[in-house]
Write an enzyme that holds these catalytic residues in place. Structure first.
Site, PDB file in Angstrom:
ATOM      1  N   GLU B 215      -0.389  16.100  18.001  1.00 14.56           N
ATOM      2  CA  GLU B 215      -1.664  16.543  18.562  1.00 14.56           C
ATOM      3  C   GLU B 215      -1.583  18.044  18.798  1.00 14.56           C
ATOM      4  OE1 GLU B 215      -1.941  14.140  22.112  1.00 14.56           O
ATOM      5  OE2 GLU B 215      -0.940  15.619  23.343  1.00 14.56           O
ATOM      6  N   HIS B 254      -3.851  15.763  28.154  1.00 16.30           N
ATOM      7  CA  HIS B 254      -2.404  15.926  28.315  1.00 16.30           C
ATOM      8  C   HIS B 254      -2.102  17.362  28.729  1.00 16.30           C
ATOM      9  CE1 HIS B 254      -1.390  12.522  25.276  1.00 16.30           C
ATOM     10  NE2 HIS B 254      -1.356  12.069  26.506  1.00 16.30           N
TER      11      HIS B 254
END
Lengths: 364, 297
Positions: B215, B254
């Site tokens: 990611e 995150h």
């Protein structure tokens, strides 16, 4: 938590890193008073937490008092990166001969903090190649390593002494407040060779804020983002009109990509986090329905530990209590998905088990 | 990271583990779910709660005591962030060679301290902020739902939790079972990083192919590809990178998923993978298709 320049400078002063004299102005009169006290010329600096303020016109030097009011209004009303400043920093404009760069930052690849310095500061430093780096032991800069680095930058005399002092103090501050980035750009060399931090940028580790009550005064004002954070959601505003909600950061990121790939425009990113219960689904839908940019809502839940039936019950409650008025398409997949579809039967929500079908429904 | 810790996980029939924070809501729930899956949970640790039991698992005051009585070899840590480091330190110092750190929002300096400690003690810590690790049909030390995972020969390494489940689901449906699926964690610092995972997998004859679920944020994917290129040979591999349309300078759920300037973009990661001949899927459902092509099935 990214601090504003004036907040970062207060922290610098607290450990003895020299910054220009200045004060914060909320209204025009504050700026006039500050300019009289500091003496002209002064610099007006927009206090927004984005880069490129100078280029955008958010930093203006004022030589004459007659120009002050107009310049203040211009800087105050200028939006940079979509943000308007609450306050303007008014500072003395000290003449200087040279700009340096220094920062302490978390290097994710090395899995350590590093000290970065460059003999060329200013706005182009991020693209310039002449950066020197030193990996740090437990985040602390030693006098010896700072002296060696300063020498490589071509500093000597008072400049070198100041550089060593500032680098050591910057690392002390960084450890103390648990910053992930502490940057001085530019670090100016004055005519007499002394060093002063013209700009300051500090980003504190969000996960460590709980043990730093002294930083609470710097936290941002009320916003949808802050409200979402209180609920334990990660919320990021985007430019489009389709609100995207899901469980798990990676899954929501992936959903944004799918939306854009299919011609849609996301209005926001909302990560419910792990263990998305009925109440959390309800709270997220309520919050997003109030978000003015969103005209439609897409919910993507990959159930697992998060039970599909709980998700469905949360959606149903949102309808029963009338907190959803915008069109909703939901993908609910995983254990219990059939039961979840049963629970939602008869409600205006369009429910599917694959993201492809849900996307299609959300776009039409 | 000590590769033998992961070998131990893959090669032992039932690795005995303890649960730190077993009496909490999450710790207790996942103890039950791990037991259901067949994980050998032999003890729990919560200071001051020794003598209790949770789902039939005895609770101890200290890790040392738990290890002495149960011969546990690994730990899963659910202790809240404020007390996380102390608990993780105790596990490492008690000689456990594998710790799975589920806890979210651990201060990064605590993670750095733990990383150093684990290196000094030749131990492996997975996480923090990880869904854990699963060896399908055998054992799971984590919070992942079992359904998407099926036994097989693919290794999945993921920076994200739910996305790892989604990817496993698509792989399983297409007949690509998994030998292991491991969440490296969503934080900026991972005590076991992607490079270490790839190095470990290289020596495993029972693993046929690798799926990397990356990611935005940082450059671990780029560094890993550079590392593989230097080594010369690698297992067949497919990658996926979430966040192609994520805005810059924003933390996307995150702590580690943030693009700073041009650092950490999906574009850079995808280009790097493709430059090294590693196909990149554009959506999770495409991963098994690409994997089939790589394995010429």
């Amino acid at each position: 938590m990214r601090l504003l320049e004036y907040q970062s400078k207060r922290l610098f002063s607290s450990v003895g890193i020299k910054t220009p004299r200045g004060s914060v102005a909320r209204v025009e009169q504050d700026a006039v008073d500050a300019a009289r006290r500091l003496g002209l010329p002064v610099v007006l600096k927009s206090q927004v937490a984005v880069g490129g303020r100078g280029k955008a016109g958010g930093i203006v030097k004022v030589d004459r008092e007659s120009d002050l009011s107009e310049s203040f209004r211009r800087v105050k009303n200028l939006a940079i990166g979509g943000l308007r400043p609450e306050v303007i920093l008014v500072e003395e404009a000290a003449p200087y001969q040279k700009e340096l760069y220094v920062s302490i930052v978390l290097d994710r690849g090395l899995r350590r903090f590093i000290l970065i310095a460059s003999a060329e500061g200013g706005i182009e430093v991020e693209s310039s190649g002449g950066r020197l780096t030193v990996p740090l032991q437990d985040g602390q800069v030693s006098k010896e390593s700072a002296k060696e680095l300063g020498g490589k930058l071509g500093l000597g005399g008072a400049s070198l002494d100041d550089f060593v002092d500032i680098a050591v103090k910057l690392s002390t501050l960084s450890s103390k407040i648990e910053a992930v980035l502490s940057e001085i750009n530019p670090l100016a060399v004055l005519r007499d060779g002394r060093l002063v931090a013209l700009d300051a940028k500090v980003d504190v580790d969000d996960s460590a804020i709980f043990r730093h009550p002294e930083l609470a005064q710097f936290s941002a004002a009320e916003s949808l983002e802050a409200e979402a954070a209180k609920e334990g959601f990660a919320f990021v505003e985007l430019d489009g009109s389709l609100a995207v909600i899901g469980n798990g950061a990676g899954l929501v990121l992936s959903t944004l990509d799918l939306v854009v790939d299919n011609g849609g425009k996301p209005a926001c990113f909302l990560d419910l986090g792990g263990g998305a219960s009925k109440d959390r689904i309800y709270a997220a839908l309520e919050l997003v329905n109030r978000f003015p940019k969103a005209s439609k809502i897409l919910l993507n839940v990959f159930g697992g530990i998060t039970r599909c039936t709980d998700v469905a019950l949360g959606v149903r409650e949102a309808y029963e209590k009338g907190v959803i008025s915008k069109p909703l398409a939901a993908r609910i997949s995983g254990a219990g998905q059939e039961e979840a579809l049963q629970i939602l039967r008869g409600l205006p929500v369009k429910v599917y088990t694959t993201i492809e079908e849900t996307l299609k429904a959300a776009m039409t | 990271m000590n590769p033998q810790s992961l070998d131990m996980l893959l090669d032992s029939a039932g690795l005995p583990i303890i649960v730190q924070g077993i009496t909490g809501k999450i710790g207790s729930l996942h103890t039950e779910l791990m037991l259901e899956y067949g994980t050998k949970v032999v003890g729990g640790v919560v200071p001051g709660k020794g003598g209790q039991s949770v789902h039939g698992v005895p609770v101890f005051n200290t890790v040392k005591e738990a290890v002495a009585v149960t011969s546990a070899k690994a730990s899963i840590n659910f202790v809240p962030a404020a007390f996380f480091f102390g608990a993780a330190e105790e596990a490492v110092r008690s000689g456990l060679k594998l710790t799975v750190a589920i806890t979210e929002q651990v201060p990064v300096r605590d993670t750095l301290k733990l990383l150093k400690l684990s290196e000094e003690n030749n131990a492996t810590v997975i996480g923090p902020n990880t869904p854990g690790v699963i060896v399908p049909s055998r054992t799971k030390i984590g919070i992942m739902p079992p359904d998407p995972f099926e036994k097989g020969k693919v290794a999945v390494f993921s920076r994200s939790g739910t996305l790892m489940y989604e990817v496993a689901y698509h792989l399983s449906r297409s007949g690509f079972g998994q030998a292991i699926a491991l969440g490296i964690g969503g934080d900026p610092i991972n005590c076991t990083n992607l490079i270490e995972c790839l190095d470990w997998v290289h020596g495993r004859k029972d693993i046929e192919a690798v799926v990397v679920v990356g990611e935005i944020g940082g450059d671990v994917e780029e560094k890993a590809v550079e590392h593989l290129s230097k080594k010369g040979n690698r297992k067949p591999m497919v990658a996926y990178v979430a966040g192609r349309y994520a805005p810059k300078e924003k933390k996307m759920g995150h702590a580690g998923a943030i693009i700073l300037g041009s650092y950490g973009t999906a574009e850079s990661k995808i280009k790097t993978f493709e430059g090294a001949g590693i196909p990149v899927a554009l959506r999770p459902a495409e991963i098994p298709v690409k994997l089939g092509q790589v394995l010429k099935r």
